[in-house]
Write an enzyme that holds these catalytic residues in place. Sequence first.
Site, mmCIF file in Angstrom:
data_model
loop_
_atom_site.group_PDB
_atom_site.id
_atom_site.type_symbol
_atom_site.label_atom_id
_atom_site.label_comp_id
_atom_site.label_asym_id
_atom_site.label_seq_id
_atom_site.Cartn_x
_atom_site.Cartn_y
_atom_site.Cartn_z
ATOM 1 N N GLN A 191 0.840 -1.199 0.000
ATOM 2 C CA GLN A 191 0.000 0.000 0.000
ATOM 3 C C GLN A 191 0.872 1.245 0.000
ATOM 4 O OE1 GLN A 191 -2.872 0.078 3.169
ATOM 5 N NE2 GLN A 191 -3.468 2.190 2.811
ATOM 6 N N CYS A 218 -6.800 0.946 2.454
ATOM 7 C CA CYS A 218 -6.494 -0.437 2.832
ATOM 8 C C CYS A 218 -7.678 -1.356 2.571
ATOM 9 C CB CYS A 218 -6.049 -0.520 4.285
ATOM 10 S SG CYS A 218 -7.271 0.076 5.481
ATOM 11 N N HIS A 223 -7.961 -0.745 10.706
ATOM 12 C CA HIS A 223 -7.264 -1.203 9.502
ATOM 13 C C HIS A 223 -7.992 -2.405 8.904
ATOM 14 C CE1 HIS A 223 -3.904 -1.386 6.816
ATOM 15 N NE2 HIS A 223 -3.377 -2.491 7.317
ATOM 16 N N ASN A 254 -1.745 -8.356 5.883
ATOM 17 C CA ASN A 254 -1.771 -6.907 6.006
ATOM 18 C C ASN A 254 -1.462 -6.296 4.635
ATOM 19 O OD1 ASN A 254 -1.280 -4.194 6.558
ATOM 20 N ND2 ASN A 254 -0.080 -4.583 8.397
ATOM 21 N N TRP A 277 -0.393 -3.567 3.823
ATOM 22 C CA TRP A 277 0.824 -2.765 3.793
ATOM 23 C C TRP A 277 1.994 -3.566 3.212
ATOM 24 C CZ3 TRP A 277 0.795 -0.244 9.371
ATOM 25 C CH2 TRP A 277 -0.196 0.744 9.399
#
Length: 428
Positions: A20, A27, A183, A207, A209
């Site tokens: 990300q 997200c 998140h 995740n 990210w």
Amino acid sequence: KIVSDPQLIVQGVSRFDYSQGSYLGNCWFLASVGALTFQKDIVDQVMPADQSFGKDYAGIFHFRFWRFGKWIDVVIDDRLPTVKGKLIFVHSKTSNEFWPALLEKAYAKVCGSYADMQAGCVSEALLDFTGGVHVYFKLNQTSTDLWSLMDRAVNAKALMGCSTSHGDTPGNPILPNGIVQGHAYTVTGVFKLTSQGEPVRLVRVLNPWGKGEWNGAWSDKSLLWNNVSESDQSNCLSSAIDGEFWMSMEDFIANFKDITICCLSPDFLNSSSKYSWTSTCYYSSWDVGTTAGGRPRNKETFWTNPQFRIRIEQLDEECASGQCPENILVSLMQLHENRYRSLVSNFSIGFSVYLIPPEMKEEKFPAKFFYNKHPVEATEKFTQVRLVMKLFKLEPGEYLIVPSTFNPNESAEFMLSISTKSGSHKKN
């Protein structure tokens, strides 16, 4: 201009391809992309094949999304936002791979702009990728055996996402256990293993990210992995810093607030393969002065809302035994035409379900039908969201489903989806 040898896809589409960006809080979208990568047929539908930077390249790419009941085509050019030649939003870990950035740009166009992608729910993008059936559970408020349901969902090639609660601190603070507050994550798998003679049910989470992992029990460095067989270790354990991790179902429920499951068919809701579900969609509207009657408390006008009849036949063995009691899934979605997602104003919506006495044959039930009558089922509360849904059980009989806004004279189009287990029959 960014790289000399751009490629749309390098060695297939994977949830580990991207991270990300730092400037955009989407997200929820990228967690949905992580789920999408598991299903090649859906990837090919969203991102049609035979596109590349190669021969006959014209500087454009073509994508498809399901938006408010219909599939739409989206064409974008290849200009991507950069600072000093580097992508500022989603970017691939392989420098010359661009499918994540182009997919994000196409979805940003659908939403109105990149800024219009700021904040959202995983369910929104999962539906836009599939046009499928969507179920949502609050993890600490359900009696459903969620792990078994998730296991069936994986086998049915469903897409799954989850999210954490917002804390008291602004932004997305990282807790000491590695979980990010406020998140969205992707649920990428489930697994059952044996540890010291006891069964353990695990959930695998990603995740978006591309980094930042749970560091508690069953995490990558947990000593608990020493207590399982070598085959289970080889199937599950990974030391890569990629944002993906395992945790027990108990820890999953304790650290996440909800889970969304989206599948092309609701058959995964069954505890066996003996039964199937059928789905029907109705398009209608609440119109000021005629069919916008508001919630049930508005006794003089509630009856004017659109009404839908459904008949439930004899219960199947699963419902009758209580193994998998739910036999109907109702979803209500508001339909919007405003291009800019952040400017869309959702009404508070919900629906109520009433038992129809056998002797009543009215096509439209009048106000007196609803006086002092309580619904047998209803959404828990009216919620200001794009879509509300409920999975529940109805005994054999005929029922009336009444979708409504909270207040009278709120005008909007909507789609009502009704999925029922085999043995149930629907009619308008």
